[in-house]
Design an enzyme around this catalytic site. Structure first.
Site, mmCIF file in Angstrom:
data_model
loop_
_atom_site.group_PDB
_atom_site.id
_atom_site.type_symbol
_atom_site.label_atom_id
_atom_site.label_comp_id
_atom_site.label_asym_id
_atom_site.label_seq_id
_atom_site.Cartn_x
_atom_site.Cartn_y
_atom_site.Cartn_z
ATOM 1 N N TYR A 150 41.529 -77.940 13.737
ATOM 2 C CA TYR A 150 41.939 -79.331 13.947
ATOM 3 C C TYR A 150 43.045 -79.708 12.971
ATOM 4 O O TYR A 150 44.124 -80.153 13.380
ATOM 5 C CB TYR A 150 40.722 -80.239 13.750
ATOM 6 C CG TYR A 150 40.983 -81.706 14.030
ATOM 7 C CD1 TYR A 150 41.167 -82.167 15.331
ATOM 8 C CD2 TYR A 150 41.015 -82.637 12.989
ATOM 9 C CE1 TYR A 150 41.380 -83.519 15.581
ATOM 10 C CE2 TYR A 150 41.222 -83.982 13.234
ATOM 11 C CZ TYR A 150 41.407 -84.424 14.538
ATOM 12 O OH TYR A 150 41.613 -85.764 14.778
ATOM 13 N N GLY A 153 46.135 -77.490 13.432
ATOM 14 C CA GLY A 153 46.693 -77.784 14.756
ATOM 15 C C GLY A 153 47.506 -79.069 14.716
ATOM 16 O O GLY A 153 48.627 -79.144 15.230
ATOM 17 N N ARG A 191 30.007 -88.157 14.892
ATOM 18 C CA ARG A 191 30.706 -88.848 13.804
ATOM 19 C C ARG A 191 29.742 -89.786 13.091
ATOM 20 O O ARG A 191 28.732 -90.210 13.660
ATOM 21 C CB ARG A 191 31.924 -89.603 14.342
ATOM 22 C CG ARG A 191 33.069 -88.626 14.572
ATOM 23 C CD ARG A 191 34.344 -89.301 14.968
ATOM 24 N NE ARG A 191 34.468 -89.388 16.403
ATOM 25 C CZ ARG A 191 35.600 -89.673 17.039
ATOM 26 N NH1 ARG A 191 36.701 -89.889 16.347
ATOM 27 N NH2 ARG A 191 35.645 -89.747 18.345
ATOM 28 N N VAL A 192 30.094 -90.099 11.876
ATOM 29 C CA VAL A 192 29.109 -90.766 11.030
ATOM 30 C C VAL A 192 28.721 -92.149 11.549
ATOM 31 O O VAL A 192 27.548 -92.520 11.538
ATOM 32 C CB VAL A 192 29.597 -90.779 9.557
ATOM 33 C CG1 VAL A 192 30.793 -91.701 9.356
ATOM 34 C CG2 VAL A 192 28.472 -91.146 8.620
ATOM 35 N N SER A 194 28.831 -93.449 14.714
ATOM 36 C CA SER A 194 28.003 -93.393 15.922
ATOM 37 C C SER A 194 26.642 -92.784 15.603
ATOM 38 O O SER A 194 25.603 -93.272 16.070
ATOM 39 C CB SER A 194 28.717 -92.633 17.035
ATOM 40 O OG SER A 194 29.295 -91.454 16.542
ATOM 41 N N GLN A 281 36.828 -87.645 -0.525
ATOM 42 C CA GLN A 281 37.297 -89.029 -0.550
ATOM 43 C C GLN A 281 38.465 -89.188 0.418
ATOM 44 O O GLN A 281 39.224 -88.249 0.660
ATOM 45 C CB GLN A 281 37.742 -89.421 -1.962
ATOM 46 C CG GLN A 281 38.765 -88.481 -2.565
ATOM 47 C CD GLN A 281 39.181 -88.885 -3.961
ATOM 48 O OE1 GLN A 281 38.662 -89.843 -4.520
ATOM 49 N NE2 GLN A 281 40.130 -88.164 -4.540
HETATM 50 P P1 NAD Z 1 38.040 -88.561 21.984
HETATM 51 O O1 NAD Z 1 37.411 -87.216 21.902
HETATM 52 O O2 NAD Z 1 37.194 -89.696 22.443
HETATM 53 O O3 NAD Z 1 39.329 -88.527 22.906
HETATM 54 C C1 NAD Z 1 40.128 -87.399 23.107
HETATM 55 C C2 NAD Z 1 40.462 -87.332 24.585
HETATM 56 O O4 NAD Z 1 41.320 -86.201 24.821
HETATM 57 C C3 NAD Z 1 39.220 -87.123 25.459
HETATM 58 O O5 NAD Z 1 39.258 -88.011 26.539
HETATM 59 C C4 NAD Z 1 39.342 -85.673 25.910
HETATM 60 O O6 NAD Z 1 38.700 -85.425 27.134
HETATM 61 C C5 NAD Z 1 40.846 -85.499 25.960
HETATM 62 N N1 NAD Z 1 41.292 -84.109 25.826
HETATM 63 C C6 NAD Z 1 40.888 -83.191 24.912
HETATM 64 N N2 NAD Z 1 41.538 -82.029 25.113
HETATM 65 C C7 NAD Z 1 42.395 -82.237 26.162
HETATM 66 C C8 NAD Z 1 43.335 -81.416 26.841
HETATM 67 N N3 NAD Z 1 43.537 -80.140 26.475
HETATM 68 N N4 NAD Z 1 44.030 -81.949 27.869
HETATM 69 C C9 NAD Z 1 43.821 -83.236 28.260
HETATM 70 N N5 NAD Z 1 42.940 -84.046 27.654
HETATM 71 C C10 NAD Z 1 42.229 -83.552 26.624
HETATM 72 O O7 NAD Z 1 38.655 -88.855 20.552
HETATM 73 P P2 NAD Z 1 39.385 -90.158 19.988
HETATM 74 O O8 NAD Z 1 38.628 -90.610 18.808
HETATM 75 O O9 NAD Z 1 39.663 -91.120 21.078
HETATM 76 O O10 NAD Z 1 40.747 -89.524 19.457
HETATM 77 C C11 NAD Z 1 41.978 -89.680 20.158
HETATM 78 C C12 NAD Z 1 43.103 -89.068 19.349
HETATM 79 O O11 NAD Z 1 43.198 -89.722 18.087
HETATM 80 C C13 NAD Z 1 42.915 -87.582 19.051
HETATM 81 O O12 NAD Z 1 44.161 -86.939 19.149
HETATM 82 C C14 NAD Z 1 42.429 -87.569 17.627
HETATM 83 O O13 NAD Z 1 42.772 -86.377 16.977
HETATM 84 C C15 NAD Z 1 43.144 -88.770 17.047
HETATM 85 N N6 NAD Z 1 42.424 -89.308 15.875
HETATM 86 C C16 NAD Z 1 41.254 -90.006 16.042
HETATM 87 C C17 NAD Z 1 40.578 -90.469 14.935
HETATM 88 C C18 NAD Z 1 39.303 -91.266 15.051
HETATM 89 O O14 NAD Z 1 38.716 -91.606 14.014
HETATM 90 N N7 NAD Z 1 38.846 -91.621 16.234
HETATM 91 C C19 NAD Z 1 41.074 -90.199 13.650
HETATM 92 C C20 NAD Z 1 42.248 -89.453 13.520
HETATM 93 C C21 NAD Z 1 42.917 -89.024 14.654
HETATM 94 N N1 UDP Z 2 28.329 -87.537 7.905
HETATM 95 C C1 UDP Z 2 27.017 -87.753 7.497
HETATM 96 N N2 UDP Z 2 26.051 -87.809 8.464
HETATM 97 C C2 UDP Z 2 26.309 -87.683 9.782
HETATM 98 C C3 UDP Z 2 27.645 -87.480 10.189
HETATM 99 C C4 UDP Z 2 28.640 -87.407 9.219
HETATM 100 O O1 UDP Z 2 26.735 -87.889 6.302
HETATM 101 O O2 UDP Z 2 25.367 -87.760 10.588
HETATM 102 C C5 UDP Z 2 29.385 -87.506 6.870
HETATM 103 C C6 UDP Z 2 30.320 -86.310 6.961
HETATM 104 O O3 UDP Z 2 29.797 -85.211 6.247
HETATM 105 C C7 UDP Z 2 31.577 -86.862 6.345
HETATM 106 C C8 UDP Z 2 31.568 -88.348 6.718
HETATM 107 O O4 UDP Z 2 30.211 -88.637 7.070
HETATM 108 O O5 UDP Z 2 31.538 -86.765 4.944
HETATM 109 C C9 UDP Z 2 32.474 -88.683 7.896
HETATM 110 O O6 UDP Z 2 32.184 -87.798 8.950
HETATM 111 P P1 UDP Z 2 32.879 -87.910 10.386
HETATM 112 O O7 UDP Z 2 32.470 -86.701 11.166
HETATM 113 O O8 UDP Z 2 32.591 -89.245 10.979
HETATM 114 O O9 UDP Z 2 34.437 -87.899 10.068
HETATM 115 P P2 UDP Z 2 35.380 -86.902 9.220
HETATM 116 O O10 UDP Z 2 34.545 -85.988 8.396
HETATM 117 O O11 UDP Z 2 36.168 -86.170 10.241
HETATM 118 O O12 UDP Z 2 36.165 -87.830 8.385
#
Ligand code: NAD
Ligand code: UDP
Ligand code: UDP
Length: 350
Positions: A150, A153, A191-192, A194, A281
């Site tokens: 991730y 990428g 994710r934390v 949800s 952090q």
């Molecule tokens: P999400 O998983 O809900 O949404 C991602 C969407 O992309 C999904 O609908 C999935 O089906 C689609 N997808 C995945 N691979 C695909 C492919 N190869 N072709 C077409 N569709 C594809 O996640 P999100 O939280 O909505 O994240 C959306 C974007 O924001 C992502 O690029 C993610 O990396 C970025 N982002 C999100 C967060 C966050 O906290 N939510 C933080 C940083 C970056």
């Molecule tokens: N985390 C946790 N319990 C959970 C899910 C996540 O303690 O059930 C922690 C995880 O280890 C991380 C932080 O919460 O330190 C945020 O995790 P998340 O997957 O939401 O996002 P990211 O790590 O990608 O920032």
């Protein structure tokens, strides 16, 4: 700074996901034509069901690792699984989605002369030793760990964006999104926010990884979408990268306590090992977003959590958080039995 707003044809990849569905809603409300492209790996038709009757909305099942020939004015490239449980499920496909997806969407933007915004991430900073993180910080990322598919990428996608900009004059915007939460997060995406809400509502133990002293800064989805949209529309604009997130920082343990209080839950805390490469952090410096397009978040964590709890409570009341849909935890159940052996085009938990 001027915000312009004429009707446009806008492609949103990953539009059936959590952030993408909110973005599609917002763009339609502004009067644009929206083409939502998604392979439904983590997103669902259901997230955009309420938009299907709108004649300005079109939903296309397509994988961005394949070429896409359409005529549009703008592209928001959001396609990519965002939660560790999801992106680690098929890490090769995750990197392909970021890298091949970026190449295809940039090739498309180049051909049709569209402005293109990349949903990058705070993960490009890795486990940062500069705090808070400004855009000028180059990050501390493990290139061979379990988060690398991730993180690297997304870093490579940023590289491609800037090279298409320098080499082919493609009009780019690179947004580095920090942890975002809100309604339509996948209830099992691990994710934390949800996880804690689902666990609290069900009375299950709240799973804290490590001691819970690691920090994150949580941005409510409406603020985030507003930030992405302003960045895209700002004129004169600039490629960025620009951090978009909420700069108020919480420990994971503080988040657990807050969720328990807001849900009135009797859940107890349960401690599990910290996953490898988990950043200790994270907090954005959002000065640049404010300076460039006058954006700063306005929804406080407590208010955003209330709205998110209401959403998950609705799912629970509708019987949609059955035992099979318990929160996904990274220690035991990274891949649910029902997902084993699925192809990369199938849904994560179909
Ligand atoms: P999400 O998983 O809900 O949404 C991602 C969407 O992309 C999904 O609908 C999935 O089906 C689609 N997808 C995945 N691979 C695909 C492919 N190869 N072709 C077409 N569709 C594809 O996640 P999100 O939280 O909505 O994240 C959306 C974007 O924001 C992502 O690029 C993610 O990396 C970025 N982002 C999100 C967060 C966050 O906290 N939510 C933080 C940083 C970056
Ligand atoms: N985390 C946790 N319990 C959970 C899910 C996540 O303690 O059930 C922690 C995880 O280890 C991380 C932080 O919460 O330190 C945020 O995790 P998340 O997957 O939401 O996002 P990211 O790590 O990608 O920032
Ligand atoms: N591409 C696409 N839609 C388009 C134009 C290009 O999906 O409308 C893809 C195509 O697969 C191509 C990639 O974008 O391989 C990169 O395009 P570019 O023009 O940069 O390179 P080339 O066509 O020379 O590979």
């Amino acid at each position: 700074m001027r915000i312009y707003n004429t009707q446009r044809r806008i492609l949103v990849t990953g539009g059936a996901g959590f952030l993408g569905s909110h973005l599609c809603e917002r763009l339609l409300a502004q009067g644009h034509d929206v083409l939502c492209v998604d392979n439904f790996f983590t997103g669902t038709r259901r997230n955009v069901e309420h938009l299907l009757a709108n004649p300005h909305f079109e939903l296309m099942r397509h994988d961005v690792t394949m070429p896409l020939y359409v005529e549009v004015d703008q592209i928001y490239n959001l396609a990519c699984p965002a939660s560790p449980v999801h992106y680690q499920h098929d890490p090769v496909q995750t990197t392909k989605t970021s890298v091949h997806g970026a190449i295809n969407m940039l090739g498309l933007a180049k051909r049709v002369r569209a402005r293109i915004l990349q949903a990058s991430t705070s993960e490009v900073y890795g486990d940062p030793d500069v705090h808070p993180q400004p855009e000028s910080y180059w990050g501390k990322v493990n290139p061979i760990g379990i988060r690398s598919c991730y993180d690297e990428g997304k870093r490579c996608a940023e590289t491609l964006f800037f090279d298409y900009h320098r080499q082919h004059r493609v009009d780019i915007r690179v947004a580095r999104i920090f942890n975002t939460y809100g309604p339509r997060m996948h209830p099992r995406d691990g994710r934390v926010v949800s996880n804690f809400i689902v666990q609290a509502l069900r009375g299950d133990p709240i799973t804290i990884y490590g001691e819970g002293q690691q920090t994150r800064s949580f941005c409510y989805v409406d603020d985030l979408v507003e930030g992405l949209n302003r960045f895209m529309e700002a004129d004169p604009g600039a490629p960025g990268p620009v951090n978009i997130g909420n700069p108020v920082e919480f420990t994971v343990r503080e988040l657990a306590t807050l969720v328990i209080r807001l849900t009135g839950s009797s859940s107890k805390l349960a401690f599990a090992p910290l996953p490898s490469d988990d950043p200790m952090q994270r907090r954005p410096d959002v000065g640049l977003a404010k300076q460039m397009f006058g954006w700063q978040p306005s929804v406080q964590l407590e208010e955003g959590l209330r709205r998110t709890i209401e959403y998950f409570d609705g799912l629970l009341s509708a019987g949609e958080l059955s035992p099979a849909q318990r929160a996904e935890t990274r220690e035991g159940a990274a891949v649910p039995a029902s997902a084993k052996g699925i192809t990369v085009h199938a849904r994560f938990d179909a």
